[in-house]
Design a protein around this motif. Structure first.
Motif, short mmCIF file in Angstrom:
data_model
loop_
_atom_site.label_atom_id
_atom_site.label_comp_id
_atom_site.label_asym_id
_atom_site.label_seq_id
_atom_site.Cartn_x
_atom_site.Cartn_y
_atom_site.Cartn_z
N LEU A 103 -3.40 6.14 3.92
CA LEU A 103 -3.66 4.77 4.38
C LEU A 103 -4.77 4.71 5.43
CD1 LEU A 103 0.04 3.59 4.67
CD2 LEU A 103 -1.57 3.08 2.82
N ASN A 104 -5.37 5.88 5.69
CA ASN A 104 -6.48 5.97 6.66
C ASN A 104 -6.05 5.46 8.04
OD1 ASN A 104 -9.06 6.81 7.28
ND2 ASN A 104 -9.93 4.77 6.97
N ILE A 122 5.23 11.21 6.61
CA ILE A 122 4.44 10.38 7.54
C ILE A 122 3.01 10.88 7.59
CG2 ILE A 122 4.16 9.75 9.98
CD1 ILE A 122 6.41 8.23 8.50
N ALA A 123 2.82 12.19 7.65
CA ALA A 123 1.46 12.74 7.69
C ALA A 123 0.69 12.36 6.44
CB ALA A 123 1.52 14.26 7.85
N GLY A 124 1.33 12.46 5.28
CA GLY A 124 0.67 12.11 4.02
C GLY A 124 0.34 10.63 3.93
N SER A 147 0.83 -1.21 0.00
CA SER A 147 0.00 0.00 0.00
C SER A 147 0.86 1.25 0.00
CB SER A 147 -0.93 0.01 1.21
OG SER A 147 -1.81 -1.09 1.16
N ILE A 148 1.94 1.24 0.78
CA ILE A 148 2.83 2.39 0.83
C ILE A 148 3.50 2.59 -0.52
CG2 ILE A 148 4.99 3.26 1.83
CD1 ILE A 148 4.04 1.92 4.48
N ASP A 149 3.97 1.51 -1.13
CA ASP A 149 4.60 1.62 -2.45
C ASP A 149 3.63 2.22 -3.46
OD1 ASP A 149 6.94 0.58 -1.45
OD2 ASP A 149 6.59 -1.46 -2.23
#
Length: 150
Positions: free
Chosen positions: A131-132, A124-126, A91-93
């Motif tokens: 990612l909710n 990190i905030a983004g 998900s991060i990728d």
């Protein structure tokens, strides 16, 4: 309001008051006669001289667990490891791949090769928003990452 009548608790000390709400024993312990210590009554209960010895002994034996401070910065490898263990890597990728250039190159470079990352970083905030993830969840990831010591 009447004056509080202090009372002795055998083998522990003197209860000097029950606090403003009546739910905290303020006791001068025999072992620490120069200070008054506060011990809460069991949750949802008022202080009771009949239960004082038991309540105070229980509070002494089971102190509240202090909250673990959230580290302001962790090694990047450790945060990536925790997020991978949480199943978030794909998900991060995907989130990183969807950034427009030149941000994509910069953020991906930091994510893959950075030494440290700050808790309050825009990256990190983004990611948290994308990612909710709640603030508590992100804090937990940082706490877990800081605890790794291979």
């Amino acid at each position: 309001m009447s004056a509080f009548n202090s009372y002795e608790v055998p083998d522990l000390g003197t209860v000097e008051n029950h606090g403003d709400a009546g739910d905290v024993y303020h006791i001068r312990l025999l072992a620490l006669p120069n200070q008054v210590n506060a011990y809460p009554a069991p949750a949802g209960q008022q202080c009771d001289p009949e239960r004082a010895a038991t309540d105070i002994a229980e509070a002494i034996a089971n102190p509240p667990i202090a909250a673990t401070p959230v580290p302001q910065e962790v090694p990047m490898w450790s945060l990536r490891a925790i997020l991978d263990l949480a199943g978030l890597t794909a998900s991060i990728d995907a989130v990183l791949a969807n950034h427009p250039e030149p941000d994509r190159t910069i953020i991906t470079g930091v994510w893959q090769n950075g030494n440290y990352i700050r808790r309050n970083s825009p990256t990190i905030a983004g990611l948290a928003v994308a990612l909710n993830k709640t603030e508590a969840e992100v804090n937990s990831y940082f706490i877990q990452a800081a605890s790794l010591n291979p």
